[in-house]
Design an enzyme around this catalytic site. Structure first.
Site, PDB file in Angstrom:
ATOM      1  N   GLY A 114       0.831  -1.203   0.000  1.00 38.77           N
ATOM      2  CA  GLY A 114       0.000   0.000   0.000  1.00 38.77           C
ATOM      3  C   GLY A 114       0.859   1.243   0.000  1.00 38.77           C
ATOM      4  O   GLY A 114       2.034   1.205   0.359  1.00 38.77           O
ATOM      5  N   GLY A 120      -0.101  -5.335   0.694  1.00 36.75           N
ATOM      6  CA  GLY A 120      -1.326  -5.059  -0.055  1.00 36.75           C
ATOM      7  C   GLY A 120      -1.409  -5.819  -1.368  1.00 36.75           C
ATOM      8  O   GLY A 120      -2.511  -6.132  -1.838  1.00 36.75           O
ATOM      9  N   GLU A 170       4.887  -6.394   7.127  1.00 34.89           N
ATOM     10  CA  GLU A 170       4.373  -5.231   7.879  1.00 34.89           C
ATOM     11  C   GLU A 170       4.979  -5.035   9.260  1.00 34.89           C
ATOM     12  O   GLU A 170       5.024  -3.904   9.761  1.00 34.89           O
ATOM     13  CB  GLU A 170       2.845  -5.302   7.994  1.00 34.89           C
ATOM     14  N   ASP A 178      -1.954  -7.306   7.401  1.00 35.87           N
ATOM     15  CA  ASP A 178      -3.399  -7.093   7.239  1.00 35.87           C
ATOM     16  C   ASP A 178      -3.893  -7.659   5.904  1.00 35.87           C
ATOM     17  O   ASP A 178      -3.443  -8.734   5.507  1.00 35.87           O
ATOM     18  CB  ASP A 178      -3.721  -5.596   7.414  1.00 35.87           C
TER      19      ASP A 178
END
Ligand code: QUE
Length: 357
Positions: free
Chosen positions: A65, A118, A141, A149
């Site tokens: 992301g 992402g 992450e 996530d």
């Protein structure tokens, strides 16, 4: 200006091309919004029989992301809730992940080269995940003070044994052999046959059983995957990463004394202690979840707490902004992260909840 994401429709196939090659196709809010809208339209469009997604350029499928933008929004904000971008980015991204997970139409991710964070959320939840000899997949992450996530709670906890816990905590990237062996990829093909593979999909008769038709095309391109070092280390991973606490995982790795364990220890020592503890609980809860939606509700809550915490903006600063790779984690040691602090990350936030009906 060049569009950040391209859409193409031909021969019953909707194709998504992530088109920010200079930034390794990192996902912006705009890209997520455009994909959400297009995906919704394509699911209702009878002419669309299958969806293909790939990355532009020759470096990445998708590196993650655009967390630099999210960090900047957090820094610029002085309100009570979270800045709009830190709310909307995760909220809309997770809905897109859920759309992919629940897609009735075959979703085919062509995962060539780098696929992190992402990018994994845009690929691993689809029915068909095609990797190549150049593929690198990881959930890094904890390196930036965040948590794995985009559906990590769901898919990592469903990988063999404790391999998902290992990948979640260490952020270790895996190569193509592991992708296939662990079930991250469904097919392994040679990167120089990807154009032919797409042409094969376009030439196929998709009017009948479209899943079977897609599978037949992909099966025709399969090559040998090569070594799977993470899968080979599974026994040791299972022994060490089945512990209930991050401290106990560290203790078991220390006692194990192998080269593999030493490397894992060194990796864990560089990660955010808060990220490690929250992530372990996230993966354990993910294993018990009975629906993907439930895990996304949990992950949205987590994202909002991380956006208000210290380590996420600091990790993005250290890795992606200043690039000194020397984050000042706070707390700096696992022992200083209390159970109560970890539990707080799983609480709902007053300003928004992500739910699915
Ligand atoms: C850990 C991460 C990310 C990362 C590096 C890490 C991540 C992410 C990016 C990234 C990469 C290239 C870009 C960009 C972001 O790097 O999540 O905007 O151009 O998105 O060590 O979790």
């Amino acid at each position: 200006m060049e569009p950040e994401v391209l859409f193409d429709v031909a021969d019953g196939i909707g194709t998504i091309i992530l088109n920010r090659p200079k930034t390794l196709n990192a996902l912006t809010m705009n890209m997520i919004n455009e994909m959400r809208m297009r995906f919704t339209a394509w699911m209702e469009d009878e002419e669309i029989r299958a969806v293909v997604i790939k990355g532009a350029g020759d470096r990445a499928f998708c590196a993650g992301g655009d967390v630099r933008a999210v960090r900047q929004a957090i820094i610029d904000y002085d309100g009570d809730a979270n800045p709009a971008l830190a709310q909307d980015f995760f909220y809309e991204e997770y809905i897109l992940n859920h759309q992919i997970h629940t897609s009735a139409k075959p979703y085919i991710a062509l995962i060539d080269r780098v696929c992190m964070g992402g990018g994994v959320g845009l690929s691993v939840h689809g029915a068909f995940r095609v990797a190549t000899e150049r593929t690198r997949v990881g959930m890094p992450e904890t390196t930036i003070g965040l948590f794995p996530d985009v559906g990590g709670a769901w898919f990592l906890s469903r990988l063999p044994g404790e391999t998902g816990t290992y990948l979640a905590l260490t952020g270790a990237p895996v190569t193509v052999g592991d992708c296939l062996e662990l079930g991250i990829a469904t097919h392994v093909v040679a990167s120089d046959t990807l154009d032919d593979l797409e042409a094969g999909l376009h030439a196929a008769d998709l009017s009948g059983d479209v899943h079977a038709a897609v599978k037949t095309v992909l099966d025709g391109f399969v090559v040998a995957a090569g070594a799977a070092p993470t899968a080979v280390a599974k026994t040791e991973i299972d022994q060490c990463f089945s512990a209930d606490t991050a401290e106990e995982i560290v203790a078991r790795l220390t006692a194990a004394g192998s080269t593999f364990a030493a490397h894992a220890l060194e990796t864990l020592a560089s990660k955010s202690p808060t990220s490690l503890k929250v992530t372990l609980k996230q993966i354990r809860r993910g294993a018990l979840a009975t629906s993907f939606a439930e895990t996304m509700t949990m992950e949205f809550r987590l994202s909002q707490h991380f956006a208000r915490g210290h380590d996420f903006p600091e990790g993005v600063r250290a890795v992606l902004v200043d690039k000194d790779h020397k984050p000042n984690w706070d707390p700096a040691r696992l022992e200083e992260v209390s159970d109560a602090a970890v539990a707080g990350y799983f609480e709902p936030v007053p300003w928004r909840e992500l739910t699915f009906d």
